[in-house]
Design a protein around this motif. Structure first.
Motif, PDB file in Angstrom:
ATOM      1  N   VAL A  54       2.392  -9.051 -11.457  1.00 36.70           N
ATOM      2  CA  VAL A  54       1.981 -10.005 -12.499  1.00 36.70           C
ATOM      3  C   VAL A  54       0.525 -10.473 -12.329  1.00 36.70           C
ATOM      4  O   VAL A  54       0.236 -11.660 -12.338  1.00 36.70           O
ATOM      5  N   THR A  55      -0.373  -9.482 -12.177  1.00 40.90           N
ATOM      6  CA  THR A  55      -1.782  -9.811 -12.022  1.00 40.90           C
ATOM      7  C   THR A  55      -2.527  -9.735 -13.355  1.00 40.90           C
ATOM      8  O   THR A  55      -3.176 -10.691 -13.772  1.00 40.90           O
ATOM      9  N   ASN A 171       2.827 -15.118 -16.088  1.00 42.14           N
ATOM     10  CA  ASN A 171       1.500 -15.265 -15.484  1.00 42.14           C
ATOM     11  C   ASN A 171       0.810 -13.935 -15.226  1.00 42.14           C
ATOM     12  O   ASN A 171       0.093 -13.784 -14.238  1.00 42.14           O
ATOM     13  N   ALA A 172       1.059 -12.950 -16.125  1.00 44.58           N
ATOM     14  CA  ALA A 172       0.449 -11.642 -15.876  1.00 44.58           C
ATOM     15  C   ALA A 172      -0.938 -11.545 -16.528  1.00 44.58           C
ATOM     16  O   ALA A 172      -1.931 -11.369 -15.846  1.00 44.58           O
ATOM     17  N   SER A 275      -3.761 -18.604 -12.361  1.00 43.40           N
ATOM     18  CA  SER A 275      -3.095 -17.311 -12.326  1.00 43.40           C
ATOM     19  C   SER A 275      -2.587 -16.789 -13.661  1.00 43.40           C
ATOM     20  O   SER A 275      -1.888 -15.781 -13.697  1.00 43.40           O
ATOM     21  N   GLY A 276      -2.954 -17.437 -14.785  1.00 44.66           N
ATOM     22  CA  GLY A 276      -2.580 -16.891 -16.091  1.00 44.66           C
ATOM     23  C   GLY A 276      -3.256 -15.566 -16.373  1.00 44.66           C
ATOM     24  O   GLY A 276      -2.623 -14.575 -16.736  1.00 44.66           O
ATOM     25  N   GLY A 277      -4.555 -15.528 -16.201  1.00 46.65           N
ATOM     26  CA  GLY A 277      -5.265 -14.263 -16.325  1.00 46.65           C
ATOM     27  C   GLY A 277      -5.811 -13.925 -17.704  1.00 46.65           C
ATOM     28  O   GLY A 277      -6.602 -13.001 -17.836  1.00 46.65           O
ATOM     29  N   THR A 388      -3.387 -12.773  -7.604  1.00 42.47           N
ATOM     30  CA  THR A 388      -2.744 -12.184  -8.786  1.00 42.47           C
ATOM     31  C   THR A 388      -3.083 -12.962 -10.062  1.00 42.47           C
ATOM     32  O   THR A 388      -2.226 -13.280 -10.869  1.00 42.47           O
ATOM     33  N   VAL A 389      -4.377 -13.272 -10.208  1.00 45.49           N
ATOM     34  CA  VAL A 389      -4.823 -14.020 -11.386  1.00 45.49           C
ATOM     35  C   VAL A 389      -5.145 -13.066 -12.535  1.00 45.49           C
ATOM     36  O   VAL A 389      -4.674 -13.240 -13.655  1.00 45.49           O
ATOM     37  N   GLY A 390      -5.948 -12.058 -12.255  1.00 47.15           N
ATOM     38  CA  GLY A 390      -6.260 -11.089 -13.292  1.00 47.15           C
ATOM     39  C   GLY A 390      -7.518 -11.391 -14.084  1.00 47.15           C
ATOM     40  O   GLY A 390      -7.881 -10.625 -14.972  1.00 47.15           O
TER      41      GLY A 390
HETATM   42  K   LIG Z   1      -2.054 -13.125 -13.531  1.00 42.69           K
END
Ligand SMILES: [K+]
Ligand SMILES: [K+]
Lengths: 444, 444
Positions: A54-55, A171-172, A275-277, A388-390
């Motif tokens: 979930v990055t 939260n990907a 970490s939403g991204g 794993t924020v993205g």
């Molecule tokens: K993320």
């Protein structure tokens, strides 16, 4: 293997490894790619790992590179990864708190009656229900908005709404738009529904369950819930204010927006950092102070046993309390009339320092494997992968495959590492057989 | 004031503040400057702070900007700062260990007989003697080398030798050459005598005294001495190897040198990173990986109660042991059959995390106050100032005065902060009146 690595803690790394392997194979199917031929191995691996962990970091342009089947795969992998992390982490945290309680005090029945008394099936069901309801709500708002305001066909509005709702709650942060959600920067319906979806997912089920039971009586909350809620509120307000302060006049980000637009964009950006991204402003054009502070916020991350990454907000606040107690010369670390166990303090230190080490090693590796990537961008990307924020300053697609593998390792270890290490430690503290004489080396 | 800040810990910050104030006034005298007129306030403040805090960062070209009188002033200020830090830190560490021993176990007479039994005058005398002898030895080697090999007049050779010997042993790092010691990069006499001077100064008197007594029986060393020696050896070897690996072919640094030259330059550079501050290669041309690793080594720094800065090598190794114990699930942190006191562990965490916070804040401040300084260079300069190393990628002279003030604050807080905080904490741990029930929030 050492006795420090017992069975339950080993489930998480193995499960994620399997999911990434299967995901890679699926993403390599020719049907997953929009153009003829199949995606190269590293591209498929990176995308699968990014979805399962979930990055949301991407090496290719998500909307145009992958076919609709590829996008469905991304949704499934994200959902599996998010559900897996939430349920496994929740179950492990129950296991830990039960064992510790049984070993420590005999309050097991009384205190853990709420959630811990349920069996595994009940926990899975409750997590699945909360997930489904949250995602449906977000998807409903998005569908109506895309259909009514943006004149999408109903079917397309529904599909894109579901895709982004799943990405938000887990939260990907993959998006079906090449600019993430920059085109919606001043649309409060879209930004706020995605934002609250990310927030809900980043709080974690142990806290959500406790809040559902006792949201009216904060005095009764456990220290964990209290720290998570306090941290989330403080970082949301503080982060928003900092973004506003540093980006107010920046023509590349908040500059062209009116005042409510600036506030919406700053709040959205702050939430996504936890970490939403998604990004509604172009971080590649942000000031370097904003980038530095974003790196800090990403590293801290969200709540434990949630889809958010990072060292977790509880870990960070716990360390702040430890330092505060130390500076005041207090013998115990006390939070709201509860003394924090000494081994919990040591766990927090371990998680935080291993995180620093990992991000530092990742940054140096990225630096060594590339020619013209500035140090701060490498640090940003490494932190974004570890937590794993993205979010990205835009360098990821242009990196060589070896650097992509480094990011995959950071995502994987960042996702499962903190949980596995934390749980393994908590479950396996050895009994003290004898004690050596004490000594106090000089420090500082 | 809080009761946590008692008298002895307050001496150090005040003494350094006075020394910097007097130094600034002296450096503003027209006689201190080579050209007519006097140095501007911020230039004088920066130079005085840099000398008194034994940092060696410079905003102007040291050999040409200051007169010979200015150079003499620099020598005196460095000597005062170095002697001050060594004696005050040594005395405070004795005070701490005495109080803790008296409070904890009744071994005070037996264990601290070696050094602690002496009165303050005896300690000052011993520190002064070691300092004088070391500096004389370094100066002697340098004088002969400059006189014989480089054909300097004897007087000039002697003066320059004394100047650099004082800078080396006090870990300050001002040089009378615009290129620091780059011109001597392959001269082992000069590089090694300065290097060993820096090493001797960076170990700290508590350890030097113990080594003088018991260098033949490492088994009897205190944990503090053992950690300092082990850390110094490990970081010297590791740092040298890393520099060699990353810079071997770099035409701007080690590339043009032959193999022994490369090794000498790498060793010198590694030693100087542990707060010496001279540089025999141009760090502005080093690879970004080398820069990143240098930042890490600078942050760790040298030994406690020495002229070196940083969080100190004991603090770093202690934290490594804490993490290792945590991963193995050991209830106690044990180093060589000695259990590390829990409040010492908390002190180490406090010093390390406050250091991270300070460097991060300093970097963001430097970034905010300048237009075109890359993030990694700002981080390098902030770390160099905080750890009173004095290495530079070359940006410091070009920074605006506001950024110079930021660096002055970092140097001052980095120099006195760790000592003051560490001592205040150690001296003022409050008695436990009652304990709250224990709780274990989730971590990671
Ligand atoms: K993320
Ligand atoms: K120095």
């Amino acid at each position: 293997m050492r006795s420090g690595w017992q069975h339950p803690a080993r489930i998480v790394p193995l499960a994620f490894l399997c999911a990434i392997a299967v995901g890679t194979a699926l993403m390599m199917l020719p049907a997953a790619r929009a153009e003829p031929g199949h995606a190269p191995f590293v591209t498929a691996l990176f995308t699968a790992a990014s979805a399962v962990c979930v990055t949301g970091l991407a090496v290719v342009d998500t909307p145009t590179y992958w076919s609709t089947f590829g996008h469905v795969l991304l949704t499934v992998l994200t959902q599996v990864g998010g559900f897996g992390i939430m349920t496994l982490a929740t179950l492990l945290s129950l296991l830990v708190s039960r064992r510790l309680r049984l070993r420590g005090r005999l309050l097991a029945q009384a205190e853990s009656a709420g959630l811990a008394s349920g069996n595994i099936g009940a926990v899975l069901l409750r997590v699945a229900l909360v997930m489904l309801i949250s995602e449906s709500l977000i998807a409903a708002v998005l569908t109506v908005r895309l259909w009514v305001t943006y004149d999408y066909a109903l079917g397309r509005a529904l599909w894109e709404a579901v895709f982004h709702a799943v990405q938000a709650f887990n939260n990907a942060g993959f998006a079906l738009y090449s600019d993430s959600i920059v085109r919606f920067v001043t649309d409060p319906w879209i930004c706020l529904s995605l934002g609250f979806g990310v927030l809900a997912g980043s709080i974690g089920f142990p806290v959500l369950f406790e809040l559902a039971r006792e949201w009216r009586s904060p005095g009764c909350w456990s220290t964990h819930t209290w720290l998570t809620v306090a941290g989330t509120v403080v970082f949301s307000v503080l982060g928003t204010l900092i973004f506003l302060a540093f980006e107010w006049r920046n023509p590349g980000t908040l500059g062209p927006l009116n005042v409510p637009g600036k506030m919406l964009a700053a709040f959205t950006q702050d939430v996504m950092t936890r970490s939403g991204g998604f990004n509604s402003v172009d971080l590649g054009k942000a000031n370097s102070e904003t980038v530095a502070i974003t790196i800090g916020l990403m590293f801290i991350g969200g709540g434990s046993a949630s889809t958010a990454g990072g060292i977790k907000v509880t870990t960070f606040l716990l360390l702040a309390y430890v330092i505060w107690a130390e500076i005041r010369g207090e013998p115990d670390v006390v939070i709201r009339q509860r003394r924090i166990a000494e081994d919990t303090q040591r766990q927090a230190i371990t998680v935080a320092l291993l995180g620093v080490l990992l991000v530092a090693a990742g940054t140096v590796a990225l630096d060594a494997l590339t020619v013209d990537v500035p140090f701060d961008r490498a640090l940003f990307e490494a932190t974004s992968a570890f937590a794993t924020v993205g979010l990205s300053t835009g360098i990821t697609p242009g990196l060589p495959p070896s650097a992509h593998v480094v990011l995959v390792i950071l995502m994987y270890v960042g996702r499962v590492g903190t949980i596995a290490v934390g749980t393994a430690i908590a479950l396996n503290t050895r009994r003290r057989q004898y004690r050596y004489p004490e000594e106090r080396p000089l420090v500082g």
